[in-house]
Design an enzyme around this catalytic site. Sequence first.
Site, PDB file in Angstrom:
ATOM      1  N   LYS A   3      -4.423  -6.621  56.785  1.00 29.30           N
ATOM      2  CA  LYS A   3      -3.720  -5.833  55.773  1.00 29.30           C
ATOM      3  C   LYS A   3      -4.750  -5.076  54.928  1.00 29.30           C
ATOM      4  O   LYS A   3      -5.772  -5.661  54.532  1.00 29.30           O
ATOM      5  CB  LYS A   3      -2.920  -6.825  54.921  1.00 29.30           C
ATOM      6  CG  LYS A   3      -1.915  -6.260  53.967  1.00 29.30           C
ATOM      7  CD  LYS A   3      -1.122  -7.409  53.340  1.00 29.30           C
ATOM      8  CE  LYS A   3       0.005  -6.904  52.456  1.00 29.30           C
ATOM      9  NZ  LYS A   3       0.814  -8.015  51.915  1.00 29.30           N
TER      10      LYS A   3
ATOM     11  N   SER B 276       5.543  -7.428  52.771  1.00 24.67           N
ATOM     12  CA  SER B 276       4.713  -6.247  52.707  1.00 24.67           C
ATOM     13  C   SER B 276       3.609  -6.217  53.751  1.00 24.67           C
ATOM     14  O   SER B 276       2.976  -5.178  53.940  1.00 24.67           O
ATOM     15  CB  SER B 276       4.096  -6.124  51.314  1.00 24.67           C
ATOM     16  OG  SER B 276       3.229  -7.236  51.052  1.00 24.67           O
TER      17      SER B 276
ATOM     18  N   SER C  93       5.761 -12.135  51.693  1.00 19.47           N
ATOM     19  CA  SER C  93       5.168 -11.015  52.432  1.00 19.47           C
ATOM     20  C   SER C  93       4.390 -11.404  53.673  1.00 19.47           C
ATOM     21  O   SER C  93       3.995 -10.533  54.453  1.00 19.47           O
ATOM     22  CB  SER C  93       4.267 -10.192  51.507  1.00 19.47           C
ATOM     23  OG  SER C  93       5.044  -9.430  50.624  1.00 19.47           O
TER      24      SER C  93
END
Lengths: 49, 490
Positions: free
Chosen positions: B80, B155, B179
């Site tokens: 990420k 996310s 997330s």
Amino acid sequence: MSEARSEEMTIELEQLRAAIEAMSKAVVFDADPSDFRAALLALAEKEQP
Amino acid sequence: MIDWSIASLTDTADAIASGKTTSRAVVDACLERFDRIGGTLGCFVELDASAARAAADAADQAISAGQHIGPLHGVPLAHKDMYYRAGRTSACGSRVRSDFVPSETATVLARLDRAGALDIGRLVMVEFAMGPHGYNQNYPLCRNPWNPDHIPCGSSSGSGVSVAARLVHGSLGSDTGGSIRGPAAANGVVGLLPTYGRVSRHGAMPMSFSLDCVGPLARTAKDCARLMSVLAGEDPRDASSLPNKVPDYEALIDAPGPLPRIGLARGYFDENLHPEIAAALSAAADAFVRAGFEVVEIAVPSDLLSEIAEFQPIVMKSEGAANHMNTMRERQEDYTFEVGHRLHAGFFLPAAHYIRALKLRAPCLKHFAAAVFSQVDLVMTPVLGIPVPTIAETTGKRGKDYLDMVAALTRNTKMANYLGLPAISVPCGFTGSGLPTAFQLLGRPLSEAMLMRAAHRYQAVTHWHMRGPAVVNASRDDVGLPDVPLICPL
């Protein structure tokens, strides 16, 4: 703030108002935010499976 | 001949270490797949193929030279885009940070480097990790590999998609309200939320420092165990990190001994639960019984959980607003509409309410533990209570119904963050639309070994983790979607 953002903000704030109401019932006079770490460690898994 | 690029992380790492394959062969296969389907999935912000191949060659040379190698030697990972690496841009999914180049490297990346992992690129994420659908207006659409008309959830959207599509063997996500577990569930991979403080957050973008956790997404529980053995542990640069010794998680998942007692949650989690997900959960409970576990139904404290679901956003939005106070004033136009108003709401929260929400964490944790962990070792719940929504249902929408649906995506996950408890998301089937679904196991603080052991035993008697989306073997033409740039720069 744009009109569109204001409209969405109204919904967001209504959600937060409900959250604050839910929280207001609790009695937290003697609680300390740092109690959380102590509670986490006190409740920790002691033995490996 | 085995295609190691689609094998699990642990199998691939062991194959590289033993000379059954090379890091270069694995990386080449992943890059070839990325060329075919990366443009459809939209999960990478940056991928430097030349650097990835050079790193793989160096890894292979180290083996040839007989050098000491780590447990992830030569295995391609990507993370990420919120984990800082000195000298490399970390945009955090935002225009506000599109030119941010950190001067130091996140502890978790440094630990993965020492274990020999390759970091081949930066993955798409929701802007500032603030949204569970996976949509980021700053990028082309990030799509679910099982059906590109559906969202990947977020996310950590790029993490879930890239692992599921076999573009990498594992990935770091972050979890403030779900997330890691949401994208893991939506994409059919395993995601682990560690105990608050178990994994260092130094050098990771802060969203909400009281709730943020760093954790892995990978194909199997065993993969997560190997990653956690590398990632976990105290870090003097993260004051919230816990001092407890880190066990050998991978050794423990196969350890003999009594199995934990699992409580299938009744109340709160099964309210309005979609029947297809309820059926998958029930079948998963049966599989646990077949694997030798005792599974009982347990009534969870629904009123408490409903309250916690309200408290978590107070903490998250207050701390998020504090992080963004300056840039929200100075560069409001650089925030996307949705994240902008979500952060803006935090400015309307009085400090007294925020502090009350923090004061309530310990009492809530004690209450939950007394109600649940006095009866069972692990609690089993759904991750998503609804089938994975479509892009059309979620993208660019506004209004109460939309915001209620967004809130529903984290309804079953955000309490773990508020309580600081570890949880693992494990795929357990598919809904009628062909999208994966998953269960979550919640455990006591620092019970990661128990969680991964239970998930590993489940995966030993089921096959969901061995299924891959058809897009993995598709040609560009098969995909039938507009080709967007393979890389999604801001």
